[in-house]
Structures are given as structure tokens and as C-alpha cells.
Motif scaffolding. Sequence first.
Motif, PDB file in Angstrom:
ATOM      1  N   GLU A   1       0.680  -1.085  -0.004  1.00 42.05           N
ATOM      2  CA  GLU A   1       0.038  -0.008  -0.130  1.00 42.05           C
ATOM      3  C   GLU A   1       0.625   1.327   0.026  1.00 42.05           C
ATOM      4  O   GLU A   1       2.006   1.267   0.738  1.00 42.05           O
ATOM      5  CB  GLU A   1      -1.061   0.163   1.112  1.00 42.05           C
ATOM      6  CG  GLU A   1      -2.086  -1.116   1.091  1.00 42.05           C
ATOM      7  CD  GLU A   1      -2.834  -0.809  -0.061  1.00 42.05           C
ATOM      8  OE1 GLU A   1      -3.266   0.578  -0.403  1.00 42.05           O
ATOM      9  OE2 GLU A   1      -3.506  -1.613  -0.748  1.00 42.05           O
ATOM     10  N   ASN A   2       0.416   2.321  -0.736  1.00 40.50           N
ATOM     11  CA  ASN A   2       1.076   3.579  -0.708  1.00 40.50           C
ATOM     12  C   ASN A   2       0.026   4.489  -1.023  1.00 40.50           C
ATOM     13  O   ASN A   2      -1.217   4.238  -1.222  1.00 40.50           O
ATOM     14  CB  ASN A   2       2.206   3.833  -1.458  1.00 40.50           C
ATOM     15  CG  ASN A   2       1.879   3.846  -2.724  1.00 40.50           C
ATOM     16  OD1 ASN A   2       1.066   4.325  -3.308  1.00 40.50           O
ATOM     17  ND2 ASN A   2       2.675   3.016  -3.793  1.00 40.50           N
ATOM     18  N   ALA A   3       0.143   5.866  -0.581  1.00 38.25           N
ATOM     19  CA  ALA A   3      -0.948   7.019  -0.647  1.00 38.25           C
ATOM     20  C   ALA A   3      -1.517   7.024  -2.210  1.00 38.25           C
ATOM     21  O   ALA A   3      -2.659   7.220  -2.313  1.00 38.25           O
ATOM     22  CB  ALA A   3      -0.186   8.262  -0.093  1.00 38.25           C
TER      23      ALA A   3
ATOM     24  N   SER B   1       3.440   5.520 -10.422  1.00 40.21           N
ATOM     25  CA  SER B   1       3.246   5.957  -8.998  1.00 40.21           C
ATOM     26  C   SER B   1       2.555   5.129  -7.942  1.00 40.21           C
ATOM     27  O   SER B   1       2.572   5.513  -6.682  1.00 40.21           O
ATOM     28  CB  SER B   1       2.582   7.393  -9.000  1.00 40.21           C
ATOM     29  OG  SER B   1       3.359   8.332  -9.616  1.00 40.21           O
ATOM     30  N   THR B   2       1.917   3.971  -8.637  1.00 42.27           N
ATOM     31  CA  THR B   2       1.128   3.053  -7.741  1.00 42.27           C
ATOM     32  C   THR B   2       2.097   1.765  -7.538  1.00 42.27           C
ATOM     33  O   THR B   2       2.919   1.549  -8.199  1.00 42.27           O
ATOM     34  CB  THR B   2      -0.182   2.825  -8.209  1.00 42.27           C
ATOM     35  OG1 THR B   2      -0.213   1.975  -9.340  1.00 42.27           O
ATOM     36  CG2 THR B   2      -0.832   4.233  -8.505  1.00 42.27           C
ATOM     37  N   THR B   3       1.445   0.920  -6.691  1.00 44.43           N
ATOM     38  CA  THR B   3       2.134  -0.290  -6.534  1.00 44.43           C
ATOM     39  C   THR B   3       0.833  -1.306  -6.620  1.00 44.43           C
ATOM     40  O   THR B   3       0.850  -2.403  -6.314  1.00 44.43           O
ATOM     41  CB  THR B   3       2.591  -0.603  -4.984  1.00 44.43           C
ATOM     42  OG1 THR B   3       1.678  -0.180  -4.043  1.00 44.43           O
ATOM     43  CG2 THR B   3       3.940   0.460  -4.989  1.00 44.43           C
ATOM     44  N   LYS B   4      -0.299  -0.817  -6.795  1.00 45.31           N
ATOM     45  CA  LYS B   4      -1.494  -1.660  -6.724  1.00 45.31           C
ATOM     46  C   LYS B   4      -1.827  -2.315  -8.300  1.00 45.31           C
ATOM     47  O   LYS B   4      -0.925  -2.101  -9.153  1.00 45.31           O
ATOM     48  CB  LYS B   4      -3.002  -0.874  -6.749  1.00 45.31           C
ATOM     49  CG  LYS B   4      -3.329  -0.106  -7.711  1.00 45.31           C
ATOM     50  CD  LYS B   4      -4.365   0.818  -7.478  1.00 45.31           C
ATOM     51  CE  LYS B   4      -4.883   1.948  -8.727  1.00 45.31           C
ATOM     52  NZ  LYS B   4      -6.099   2.746  -8.112  1.00 45.31           N
ATOM     53  N   ARG B   5      -2.671  -3.536  -8.196  1.00 47.83           N
ATOM     54  CA  ARG B   5      -2.729  -4.331  -9.571  1.00 47.83           C
ATOM     55  C   ARG B   5      -4.024  -3.768 -10.314  1.00 47.83           C
ATOM     56  O   ARG B   5      -5.003  -3.420  -9.490  1.00 47.83           O
ATOM     57  CB  ARG B   5      -2.870  -5.644  -9.306  1.00 47.83           C
ATOM     58  CG  ARG B   5      -1.597  -6.346  -8.576  1.00 47.83           C
ATOM     59  CD  ARG B   5      -1.562  -7.570  -8.295  1.00 47.83           C
ATOM     60  NE  ARG B   5      -0.276  -8.254  -7.562  1.00 47.83           N
ATOM     61  CZ  ARG B   5       0.799  -8.408  -8.474  1.00 47.83           C
ATOM     62  NH1 ARG B   5       0.862  -8.293  -9.847  1.00 47.83           N
ATOM     63  NH2 ARG B   5       1.978  -8.791  -7.798  1.00 47.83           N
ATOM     64  N   TYR B   6      -4.100  -3.808 -11.619  1.00 51.38           N
ATOM     65  CA  TYR B   6      -5.111  -3.172 -12.494  1.00 51.38           C
ATOM     66  C   TYR B   6      -5.758  -4.402 -13.139  1.00 51.38           C
ATOM     67  O   TYR B   6      -5.350  -5.395 -13.575  1.00 51.38           O
ATOM     68  CB  TYR B   6      -4.663  -2.222 -13.354  1.00 51.38           C
ATOM     69  CG  TYR B   6      -4.023  -1.116 -12.770  1.00 51.38           C
ATOM     70  CD1 TYR B   6      -4.804   0.101 -12.523  1.00 51.38           C
ATOM     71  CD2 TYR B   6      -2.664  -0.864 -12.390  1.00 51.38           C
ATOM     72  CE1 TYR B   6      -4.187   1.087 -12.089  1.00 51.38           C
ATOM     73  CE2 TYR B   6      -2.118   0.214 -11.692  1.00 51.38           C
ATOM     74  CZ  TYR B   6      -2.873   1.198 -11.500  1.00 51.38           C
ATOM     75  OH  TYR B   6      -2.338   2.324 -10.785  1.00 51.38           O
ATOM     76  N   PRO B   7      -7.206  -4.219 -13.473  1.00 45.18           N
ATOM     77  CA  PRO B   7      -7.714  -5.030 -14.418  1.00 45.18           C
ATOM     78  C   PRO B   7      -7.338  -4.812 -15.822  1.00 45.18           C
ATOM     79  O   PRO B   7      -6.776  -3.858 -16.216  1.00 45.18           O
ATOM     80  CB  PRO B   7      -9.231  -4.378 -14.414  1.00 45.18           C
ATOM     81  CG  PRO B   7      -9.366  -3.390 -13.180  1.00 45.18           C
ATOM     82  CD  PRO B   7      -8.059  -3.056 -13.016  1.00 45.18           C
TER      83      PRO B   7
ATOM     84  N   VAL C   1      -5.793   7.107  -5.047  1.00 42.16           N
ATOM     85  CA  VAL C   1      -5.843   8.199  -5.918  1.00 42.16           C
ATOM     86  C   VAL C   1      -6.931   7.810  -7.336  1.00 42.16           C
ATOM     87  O   VAL C   1      -6.410   6.932  -7.780  1.00 42.16           O
ATOM     88  CB  VAL C   1      -4.647   8.946  -6.186  1.00 42.16           C
ATOM     89  CG1 VAL C   1      -5.049  10.366  -7.297  1.00 42.16           C
ATOM     90  CG2 VAL C   1      -4.035   9.467  -5.018  1.00 42.16           C
ATOM     91  N   VAL C   2      -7.995   8.807  -7.367  1.00 45.83           N
ATOM     92  CA  VAL C   2      -8.772   8.393  -8.526  1.00 45.83           C
ATOM     93  C   VAL C   2      -7.913   8.938  -9.575  1.00 45.83           C
ATOM     94  O   VAL C   2      -7.717  10.027  -9.706  1.00 45.83           O
ATOM     95  CB  VAL C   2     -10.183   8.838  -8.434  1.00 45.83           C
ATOM     96  CG1 VAL C   2     -11.119   8.781  -9.795  1.00 45.83           C
ATOM     97  CG2 VAL C   2     -10.650   8.170  -7.032  1.00 45.83           C
TER      98      VAL C   2
ATOM     99  N   LEU D   1      -1.394   7.246 -13.747  1.00 44.73           N
ATOM    100  CA  LEU D   1      -0.513   7.276 -12.666  1.00 44.73           C
ATOM    101  C   LEU D   1       0.017   5.763 -12.308  1.00 44.73           C
ATOM    102  O   LEU D   1       0.439   5.507 -10.958  1.00 44.73           O
ATOM    103  CB  LEU D   1      -1.341   7.436 -11.176  1.00 44.73           C
ATOM    104  CG  LEU D   1      -1.955   9.044 -11.240  1.00 44.73           C
ATOM    105  CD1 LEU D   1      -3.101   8.973 -10.005  1.00 44.73           C
ATOM    106  CD2 LEU D   1      -1.158   9.889 -11.214  1.00 44.73           C
ATOM    107  N   TYR D   2       0.099   4.855 -13.120  1.00 44.92           N
ATOM    108  CA  TYR D   2       0.616   3.658 -13.057  1.00 44.92           C
ATOM    109  C   TYR D   2       2.008   3.717 -12.392  1.00 44.92           C
ATOM    110  O   TYR D   2       2.071   2.793 -11.508  1.00 44.92           O
ATOM    111  CB  TYR D   2       0.555   2.848 -14.432  1.00 44.92           C
ATOM    112  CG  TYR D   2       1.336   1.522 -14.276  1.00 44.92           C
ATOM    113  CD1 TYR D   2       0.254   0.486 -14.013  1.00 44.92           C
ATOM    114  CD2 TYR D   2       2.470   1.210 -14.539  1.00 44.92           C
ATOM    115  CE1 TYR D   2       0.837  -0.785 -13.848  1.00 44.92           C
ATOM    116  CE2 TYR D   2       3.084  -0.145 -14.434  1.00 44.92           C
ATOM    117  CZ  TYR D   2       2.314  -0.963 -14.187  1.00 44.92           C
ATOM    118  OH  TYR D   2       2.594  -2.339 -14.107  1.00 44.92           O
TER     119      TYR D   2
END
Length: 294
Positions: A44-46, A82-88, A50-51, A79-80
Motif C-alpha cells: 500500500e502507498n498513498a 506512482s502506484t503499487t496496486k494491480r489493475y484490471p 487516488v482516482v 498514474l501507473y
Amino acid sequence: MKNAIKVLLVLIVPVMVATSCKKDVSENDPGKPTGGSGTKPPVENAYNNVVETKPPVQKGITINVNGNIGGYQQALPALYDSTTKRYPLLVFIHGIGELGDGSTQLYNAANVGVARLIKDKKFPPNFVVNSKNFSFIVISPQIKKWDYTTVAKDVNDMITFAINKYRIDTTRIYVSGLSMGGGYTWDYAGTYASRIAAIAPICGASGPNDSKVKTIANAKLPVWAFHNDDDGTVASSNSKNWVSKINALNPPTKARLTLWPTGGHDAWTKATSPAYKENNMNMYEWMLQYTRIK
């Protein structure tokens, strides 16, 4: 003894203060974004919450995914990095008119369907489904040759490549395509239905066979097909027969068919438009309702 304790505290306290103030800039820290490889486990990160408000960023990638895919159009959320999440993941497959070498002809794969929407800045950066925000990674491979014997393998190799390179939510992988690509979508689902969460074939150039129909129905794979009834290039009976045969097996989610009376071969302009909705959902929002439990 008291003096010794005082000396020890003098030494320890600055170390504690320095440690608490230090920013841990790791591979997954927002201050040092991960790249496209997706090899690090997400944390997780900030930025993850962010939408997205800016259009996805698309560019051509020339690389041999396999012997029949020499490149693809890559579209990542703005923002890819800048994130660490996974995407559809949405894999969208072009028609026969966009066949090419994946290099000097790769621009053709950006001229139709979802890739064209992204190119023209008409693809929404964010979708809200069930009160959650989603942004797609969209991959539009360029096929070199329409080889019926490699259709399912081509799509499967592209998905495997994308999973290895990008941060993909593997419970949310979707496949769509138009004409030839619509046929690819049907045939891929008829072989690897359990790997994906939903499909949206558009004027698909493929007729059903009982084995593939059974694979789709048994996997409980949601289907939303589109076709124009007056299509003079690919008969609308393809989509009608796929949907009716799937539904004859009573899947828990009935396969859907949107059949427009006119429009010729081009059913994709309307089908892929974010403005076209049924039950208050466009194609992308409909997809995002569904996940594939691993």
C-alpha cells in the motif's frame, strides 16, 4: 554508574530519532515508483487510492510475444508508475484490416476499437462499479496472420506476457475484439474460459461448436455479444448461435446479445463507446461487475 547510563542514553536517543525520521525509499515506495515489470509484490502507498483523472497513456511496443504477435499497443493508467496496486486487464483484438508485423505497421492496431478511443483521448480514465474505482490496463496486440490453429494460443500468450510484465489483477482479466478479433474472443473463451472474468465479442467472425460452447457455459463465463443484423461481412447468425447455444446449457449468468437492426459490419463503434449503455452500464462497467475466482 549514573554517568554511564547518561552516556548510553546520549548515544541511543539520536539514533532513535534519526531512524524514525528516515524515509524508507524501497522499490515499492511512492518516492521510487515501480516500473512496468511488476516483479515486486504490491504494497500500500498513498497513491493507490487516488482516482485517475487523466487519460491513459498509450504507446506501441515492438516485441515478439510469440511467433504471431510482433508487438502491441500498451495503454497504462496515467498514474501507473506512482502506484503499487494491480489493475484490471482488457485485451482488445483488432480485425483483419489491422494485421501487421508489430513494428512498422503497429500504428494500425491503434486505429480501431478501444485502442482508437484511447488514441483519441475518448476512453475514460476511471470507471465506478459497485462504489469502487477502476482503471484498466489495455493491451491491443497486433496479429501477423489469421491462423485458425493458433488463435487461442495467441491470446493466451498475450495474457501470460502481460501478467509477467505488468501489475495485473488476475481475477479481472477481460477479452474483447471486433470481426476477426471477435472471432478470436469466442475461440479463446472456448478454450481458456476459466482464466478470464468476462468477454465481449463484437461481430465475431467465428461460429460456435458444441465443445467450446460447453467450456464457456461450464466455466460460468459472462458473455455480452454485439452484432448488426444486416452485417454483410460477418453473418449475425454467428453471434445469435453462440448465445443461444450457451444459454441452452442454463449457465447461472445468461449470455447477452445486443443485436442492432442496421449498421452493416461496424458494430464496434457503438459497442465500444463509453456512452452506449444498457441497464445503465457500458461494456466496461458491465465487465467490471465480474471477477474470476482463482
